[in-house]
Design a protein around this motif. Structure first.
Motif, PDB file in Angstrom:
ATOM      1  N   LEU A  87      50.466 -20.849  23.471  1.00  0.00           N
ATOM      2  CA  LEU A  87      50.509 -19.482  24.008  1.00  0.00           C
ATOM      3  C   LEU A  87      49.224 -19.173  24.772  1.00  0.00           C
ATOM      4  O   LEU A  87      49.262 -18.633  25.886  1.00  0.00           O
ATOM      5  CB  LEU A  87      50.713 -18.480  22.858  1.00  0.00           C
ATOM      6  CG  LEU A  87      50.749 -17.011  23.252  1.00  0.00           C
ATOM      7  CD1 LEU A  87      51.970 -16.702  24.109  1.00  0.00           C
ATOM      8  CD2 LEU A  87      50.745 -16.104  22.032  1.00  0.00           C
ATOM      9  N   TRP A 115      49.120 -21.038  28.022  1.00  0.00           N
ATOM     10  CA  TRP A 115      49.995 -20.411  29.009  1.00  0.00           C
ATOM     11  C   TRP A 115      49.336 -19.156  29.596  1.00  0.00           C
ATOM     12  O   TRP A 115      49.369 -18.932  30.802  1.00  0.00           O
ATOM     13  CB  TRP A 115      51.347 -20.056  28.371  1.00  0.00           C
ATOM     14  CG  TRP A 115      52.247 -19.367  29.322  1.00  0.00           C
ATOM     15  CD1 TRP A 115      52.928 -19.923  30.369  1.00  0.00           C
ATOM     16  CD2 TRP A 115      52.535 -17.962  29.366  1.00  0.00           C
ATOM     17  NE1 TRP A 115      53.615 -18.951  31.050  1.00  0.00           N
ATOM     18  CE2 TRP A 115      53.401 -17.746  30.459  1.00  0.00           C
ATOM     19  CE3 TRP A 115      52.146 -16.866  28.590  1.00  0.00           C
ATOM     20  CZ2 TRP A 115      53.877 -16.485  30.791  1.00  0.00           C
ATOM     21  CZ3 TRP A 115      52.622 -15.621  28.919  1.00  0.00           C
ATOM     22  CH2 TRP A 115      53.479 -15.437  30.009  1.00  0.00           C
ATOM     23  N   THR A 135      48.441 -18.648  33.402  1.00  0.00           N
ATOM     24  CA  THR A 135      49.015 -17.513  34.134  1.00  0.00           C
ATOM     25  C   THR A 135      47.927 -16.633  34.727  1.00  0.00           C
ATOM     26  O   THR A 135      47.982 -16.280  35.915  1.00  0.00           O
ATOM     27  CB  THR A 135      49.903 -16.684  33.172  1.00  0.00           C
ATOM     28  OG1 THR A 135      50.821 -17.561  32.557  1.00  0.00           O
ATOM     29  CG2 THR A 135      50.657 -15.596  33.909  1.00  0.00           C
ATOM     30  N   GLN A 191      47.437 -16.063  38.662  1.00  0.00           N
ATOM     31  CA  GLN A 191      47.601 -14.717  39.216  1.00  0.00           C
ATOM     32  C   GLN A 191      46.286 -14.258  39.856  1.00  0.00           C
ATOM     33  O   GLN A 191      46.291 -13.613  40.889  1.00  0.00           O
ATOM     34  CB  GLN A 191      48.027 -13.713  38.141  1.00  0.00           C
ATOM     35  CG  GLN A 191      49.287 -14.088  37.377  1.00  0.00           C
ATOM     36  CD  GLN A 191      50.571 -13.729  38.102  1.00  0.00           C
ATOM     37  OE1 GLN A 191      50.627 -12.752  38.807  1.00  0.00           O
ATOM     38  NE2 GLN A 191      51.600 -14.530  37.939  1.00  0.00           N
ATOM     39  N   LYS A 220      45.795 -15.901  43.211  1.00  0.00           N
ATOM     40  CA  LYS A 220      46.700 -15.333  44.208  1.00  0.00           C
ATOM     41  C   LYS A 220      46.175 -13.994  44.734  1.00  0.00           C
ATOM     42  O   LYS A 220      46.190 -13.725  45.918  1.00  0.00           O
ATOM     43  CB  LYS A 220      48.084 -15.145  43.586  1.00  0.00           C
ATOM     44  CG  LYS A 220      49.194 -15.042  44.607  1.00  0.00           C
ATOM     45  CD  LYS A 220      50.506 -15.030  43.910  1.00  0.00           C
ATOM     46  CE  LYS A 220      50.527 -13.934  42.912  1.00  0.00           C
ATOM     47  NZ  LYS A 220      51.322 -12.846  42.988  1.00  0.00           N
TER      48      LYS A 220
END
Lengths: 287, 93
Positions: free
Chosen positions: A272, A275, A279, A283, A286
């Protein structure tokens, strides 16, 4: 222009897939198989269903190890992140001393975990170690082999010594990427030192600090060797974190079912966090 | 080399076969009708179909653990809950 699809590239990753299958997937499958069975050796197994999971989730021993694990991780993060940023801010930006600082900062990171544990074990011994002897000489009762508080203090101090450098190097890289014009503009506006940190340096370090926090979280969450060599999980169970407890259950007590269920729960927690790490990083890149 | 040391049971074999079936099924789906670029869901995350499968599997693992730790009913209720959550994840996340 259309992209050329060449499926031959898949063959290039085949060796990696085979290695990962052998050293990760097959053992993981075995752990899942063990987690639903009981054994007394000789490859004779009895199906137990989800019993071990229920037992682990209800066990005070597991809650204790998990609680200690989170306390250790939270304490380490609360110390290492601000300290790392503070040291990075204090380091010279360029020149000879910048290189000296960088080399000094990199040194603890190069030392193997078990050596760090052994080093701190000797350093903190109350009768012959510099730290242990020095604290007792100052009148502070200190014995990490007998007192839980001393053991915790030593484990945390050792981790701070070993890993703050990583935060420093990441924060320093973040600071180096800030354009000089931001500082000039702040100077013209008469911004205070705090305002420069709060509105220029901290936002620019956001991504590297995210990486630093998550790396340190994961590393400290999976910590094993250093506290094992230093305290062996003691005194009592006071520094028995998840990984140490897991090894005790699996190898010390040969309780494969319980240990496998613990491993899977531990693995899911790590997964978890990985991940989340992935993530947040993606993000962040980006945006 | 035998596989006795891996201590297979039909229950765990079914579990891994189901995961393999999901992965193969998703690959066939992707080849038949490509999912395209990631989309932004209700959580503000950009996810592809593969991401949504991963989130669904991870969530279902946590739902089953929470059920074992906190509830007393049969485990298949957790499985049904997981399927409902997975559908929601594929639809909205």
């Amino acid at each position: 222009m259309n992209k050329v699809q060449n499926n031959k590239a898949w063959f290039m990753v085949l060796p990696v897939l085979v290695i990962v299958a052998l050293n990760a997937v097959v053992p993981l499958m075995t752990v899942v198989n063990y987690s639903v069975q009981d054994t007394f050796g000789n490859n004779v197994f009895f199906f137990e269903g989800t019993r071990w999971f229920s037992e682990v989730l209800a066990s005070e021993r597991f809650h204790g190890a998990l609680g200690r694990q989170f306390s250790l991780t939270a304490t380490i993060l609360a110390i290492e992140i601000p300290l790392g940023v503070a040291i990075a801010l204090a380091m010279p930006r360029s020149g000879f001393w910048a290189s000296v600082c960088l080399v000094l900062m990199a040194l603890p990171l190069l030392i193997p975990w078990n050596v760090v544990g052994a080093m701190w074990n000797i350093y903190a011994l109350p009768d012959i170690g510099l730290l242990g002897y020095g604290l007792n000489w100052l009148g502070i009762p200190y014995d990490f082999t007998q007192q839980p508080v001393s053991a915790w203090f030593t484990v945390i101090l050792m981790d701070v010594w070993h890993w703050t450098s990583l935060v420093v190097l990441l924060a320093y890289a973040g600071l180096q990427s800030i354009d000089e014009n931001y500082y000039r503009a702040a100077q013209i506006d008469g911004a205070s030192r705090w305002a420069v940190f709060r509105y220029i340096q901290l936002p620019k370090m956001k991504h590297v600090l995210t990486i630093a926090i998550l790396l340190r979280f994961m590393d400290s969450f999976m910590i094993y060797t250093e506290p094992f060599v230093l305290t062996g999980g003691g005194p009592g169970n006071s520094t028995t974190v998840l990984s140490i407890d897991l090894v005790k259950a699996a190898l010390g007590e040969f309780n494969l079912g319980i240990a496998s269920a613990m491993s899977i729960i531990y693995f899911l927690m790590t997964l978890l966090v990985c991940w989340l790490f992935y993530t947040i990083t993606m993000q962040g890149e980006k945006s | 080399m035998g596989l006795e040391w891996m201590a297979w049971t039909w229950q765990t074999a079914t579990f891994f076969i189901m995961i393999a079936v999901f992965l193969i099924g998703m690959s066939i789906w992707e080849m038949a009708r490509p999912g395209g670029d990631p989309r932004t869901g209700v959580l503000g995350l950009d996810t592809t179909r593969g991401d949504r499968l991963f989130i669904s599997l991870l969530t279902s693992a946590y739902i089953h653990l929470a059920w074992l730790g906190l509830a007393t009913g049969p485990l298949w209720i957790a499985t049904i809950l997981s399927v409902i959550v997975a559908v929601a994840i594929f639809r909205w996340v």
